[in-house]
Design an enzyme around this catalytic site. Sequence first.
Site, mmCIF file in Angstrom:
data_model
loop_
_atom_site.group_PDB
_atom_site.id
_atom_site.type_symbol
_atom_site.label_atom_id
_atom_site.label_comp_id
_atom_site.label_asym_id
_atom_site.label_seq_id
_atom_site.Cartn_x
_atom_site.Cartn_y
_atom_site.Cartn_z
ATOM 1 C CB CYS B 135 -0.764 -0.400 1.337
ATOM 2 S SG CYS B 135 -1.965 1.771 1.233
ATOM 3 C CB CYS B 355 6.655 6.653 -41.716
ATOM 4 S SG CYS B 355 8.892 6.575 -42.762
ATOM 5 C CB CYS B 405 11.272 2.310 -36.374
ATOM 6 S SG CYS B 405 10.098 3.608 -36.911
HETATM 7 S S1 SF4 Z 1 9.133 1.126 -40.394
HETATM 8 FE FE1 SF4 Z 1 9.812 2.992 -39.475
HETATM 9 S S2 SF4 Z 1 11.506 3.558 -40.872
HETATM 10 FE FE2 SF4 Z 1 10.152 2.041 -41.595
HETATM 11 S S3 SF4 Z 1 8.308 2.950 -43.086
HETATM 12 FE FE3 SF4 Z 1 7.282 2.100 -40.804
HETATM 13 S S4 SF4 Z 1 7.290 4.154 -39.391
HETATM 14 FE FE4 SF4 Z 1 9.316 4.464 -42.085
#
Ligand code: SF4
Lengths: 464, 461
Positions: B135, B355, B405
């Site tokens: 807690c 992106c 990414c």
């Molecule tokens: S994975 Fe990342 S770098 Fe590749 S297209 Fe998608 S947002 Fe862009």
Amino acid sequence: MSRLPEAAVTRRGRLNYGKRSVKEENRQTGGLGEVLPPLSAHEARVEAYRCLYCYDAPCTHACPTHIDVPGFIKKIATGNLRGSARTIMEANILGATCARVCPVEELCEGACVLNAEGRPIMIGRLQRHATDHLFERGIRLFRPGRPTGRRVAVVGAGPAGLACAAELGRLGHAVTLFEKRPLPGGLSTYGIIVLREPVEVALAEAEMIAELGVDIRTDTELGRDVTLEALREEYDAVFLGIGLGGSPDLGIPGEELVEDGLAWIERSKFEPEKMTVGDEVYVIGAGNTAIDAATIARRLGAERVTILYRRSEREMPAYRHEYAFARKEGIDFRFLTQPVRILATDGRITGIECVRMRLGKADASGRAAPEPVSGSEFTLPADQVIKAIGQKKPELLADLGLATEKGYVRVDEAYRTSIEKVYAGGDCIRAVGAASTVMAVQDGKLAARAIDADLGLATAAAAE
Amino acid sequence: MADLSIDFAGIKSPNPFWLASAPPTNSGAQIHKAFEAGWGGAVWKTIGAPVLNVSNRYGAWHYNGHKMLAINNVELISDRPLEVNLREMAEVKRAWPDRAVIASAMVESKPEAWRDIVRRIEDTGADGIELNYGCPHGMSERGMGSAVGQVPEYCEQITRWVMEAASIPVIVKLTPNVTDIVPPARAAARAGANAVSLINTINSIIGVDLDSLEIIPNIGGKGGHGGYAGPAVKPIALNMLSAVARDPEIREAGLPISGMGGIETWRDAAEFLLLGAGSLQVCTSVMHYGFRIIEDLVEGLSSWMDDKGFATIADVVGRSVHRISDFKDFDLSFRAVARIDPEKCIRCDLCYIACNDTAHQCIDLVDGEGRKVAPGSYGPRANGKEAATADRPLPVVREADCVGCRLCYNVCPIDGCITMAEVPSGRPPVTWAELTAARPEVGSDWEAMKRYRQENGIDIH
Ligand code: SF4
Ligand SMILES: Cc1cc2nc3c(=O)[nH]c(=O)nc-3n(C[C@H](O)[C@H](O)[C@H](O)COP(=O)(O)OP(=O)(O)OC[C@H]3O[C@@H](n4cnc5c(N)ncnc54)[C@H](O)[C@@H]3O)c2cc1C
Ligand SMILES: Cc1cc2nc3c(=O)[nH]c(=O)nc-3n(C[C@H](O)[C@H](O)[C@H](O)COP(=O)(O)O)c2cc1C
Ligand code: SF4
Ligand code: SF4
């Protein structure tokens, strides 16, 4: 600016169209209020959350005034309603009217990416939510620009003229707006049925624009009270937003007994209690105006309302969603039917003589041309006939000495007419494409910017 | 059909779902109702030291119209008389022999106090004891709750007192309000606890009222940090759960873990099981919707287990723990790129802007003729749905530049529209640990890194 006439104020009062029960019933179920109720704050927020906030959004592309739709919707979601209204009205000063009257199915909502799952965002109703917030509280977002010393005359206080005047006022030019009718707003005030837009909305917008320093002179007609020469002399530029003319003639015997659709709609906005409606009503024409006129007749309690159209369902100029709406209102349609004579006894309509039509080759408009089937005449019993076959080409153009295109004012890319310093926009230049309020607004706005640019050029040239 | 029953450190229940110690388990009547609905067990609302509660004790975090993504509370332990709680506990256990009834306790940090409460709990016939070291408000100001859980030595000491007195299984409930959850868990293990449970609530301030400028919730003009729980805390709970589950000392001690923090659906439940939870506790989502959510929890978990061929809960527990790894052991040569399915894409362009503004600028808008177009490239007089939709360009990933990414994948509103496709990088697998063991300079000198990249054709712009 003229005040609202008494009739408009009391038009929500009890209506009295005779004692028959069907009419009574219709009045109770339908009536002449706005068809779509406003969204509650909760409904608006939930709908706003649903918007994806698209980038380079197609709804914005589809909007003739290119309102940043995701931008204004996001602001509703965050509770920034004032900012939302600003986003809307920066692009479209008549955002409150357009929220109600725009054919959104053909524009923003028709382009919404969520059509992929059949549930586009209710953009129009969200827009109304944001703009109503502003008008209900009397909030003013815009101020007149720093005075430039330039003066512009705007003729016609319809959507085109109002939008042009507002933009010019915000740019600092002194604007005088001449309007022949007693009230500003053009067809928003006089022509768009109350089911879609109450008169008050159009008038409130005009009032806001007047507060941008626009001097609105109603009951002042170009060609009668002022001349174009005088305006060109007195002002640095003139914008014509004079719209279209009245209803064209049917050119058939008995025409004088026929109600004029535009006048019919106008009366439904200001004095519905004084209107009489028949039991067996026919509306001639199948555009959006015909559907509006028929809807009014129906809502006022007509037993049966039928639209007569000389072509077939496919060629109907009315929007599909309007057609569907009319069907729901219980309005009947008779296609391939052309009235040839109004039958009457003692000055009272008893029927319409019609002829059957069939579709021939395509005409200039690309639609199949209807032609009468000989010997197919027949009579429909009727006690009221309304014509709603559109509007005549803009009037006055020849008198003003303006070059025309298909009967409309000819303008260049910058809305310049054939006469120096004279610009035009709105329905009066709409030689191609569907005339709508929002198109007129965009014309007015862009024309104001063109005028501003031309005035700037003139300044630079004079300085040399 | 899968067998959902569990034996958790000797505590048996017909399914792994227990109500966590909290308002849903405040009284015998509530727990009766919960058992009728199908809950496998209940950890009684913490009993112990005398307290008084305040009004406006719950705040909540709402997001975009979704209510209560998390709750926050300044509720203390049970404010009902101790004898009442103990009497009802005995009644409930008598009425529901097959369900797990666990007493949660928190008393002053004195050995007699703990010995006394353990004895009284055992007299009720309860199946186990949970020690509330979690807690984070109020009780901690009095030297209890998280004031214990945050100091491994206290945690160990008090647990020892309890273990000396207890004959039924003891679970130590850990606080997440620490930088590392492992040391307190190890302390519990060292003291001989039979199990740990986690997470209790997280310190939080839910917000400020923009009209009154008061803290939310407003308690007579004041406010303060409270305990945060509910769906929003799930990722934090999963991290802590897996940290304990993969700790060698805990594994060696064979300590089972009762997992909680944000469980609302059977999907959440399955994830907790996969990351090492041997029983599951639920509080906030029950506070939101009531006991009835147990039906879908049980049914959904059971069908998922059937689909996956898991016969028992034990088959599921900890299945994914071995996949948890450290960054230094990830394969640096693993490469994935985003691929957009043009058939599914609704062209909202959210991937494009994500992106381009915040990732690697490798999504283009491409028109029907394959030409790259700039966003918004239409004139002021273009309009209408046809114009806006017919020629609307399609987002296309330039795979060569995509670093994979996965941002676009995450923003795309359409399921299955963007996939992260694994593509050969043309490089042999190598981890950071391996790379820097072989070439330590790569990790300390950008020039060395540059050479390494050139040798391996790694180009990042
Ligand atoms: S994975 Fe990342 S770098 Fe590749 S297209 Fe998608 S947002 Fe862009
Ligand atoms: C019945 C009907 C229903 C409609 N419904 C819709 C709808 O739901 N949605 C939609 O988008 N569009 C609708 N429209 C079309 C829309 O109303 C017009 O496209 C829009 O009003 C055009 O604006 P405007 O400013 O060009 O012309 P108008 O609105 O016609 O305004 C022109 C103004 O100029 C004034 N004027 C004319 N001549 C002179 C003169 N010589 N001196 C001074 N003033 C003059 C007129 O009195 C008028 O106020 C409808 C039209 C009709 C007829
Ligand atoms: C209002 C409230 C009161 C709580 N009271 C206690 C308590 O008395 N004893 C305890 O051990 N945990 C208490 N908790 C913590 C819960 O048992 C649980 O650990 C936490 O809420 C995380 O689970 P959840 O995300 O399912 O809510 C409380 C939580 C809430 C929201
Ligand atoms: S297209 Fe639809 S979802 Fe996208 S921004 Fe416009 S209204 Fe929102
Ligand atoms: S986010 Fe998804 S749906 Fe939207 S444009 Fe990108 S790929 Fe298409």
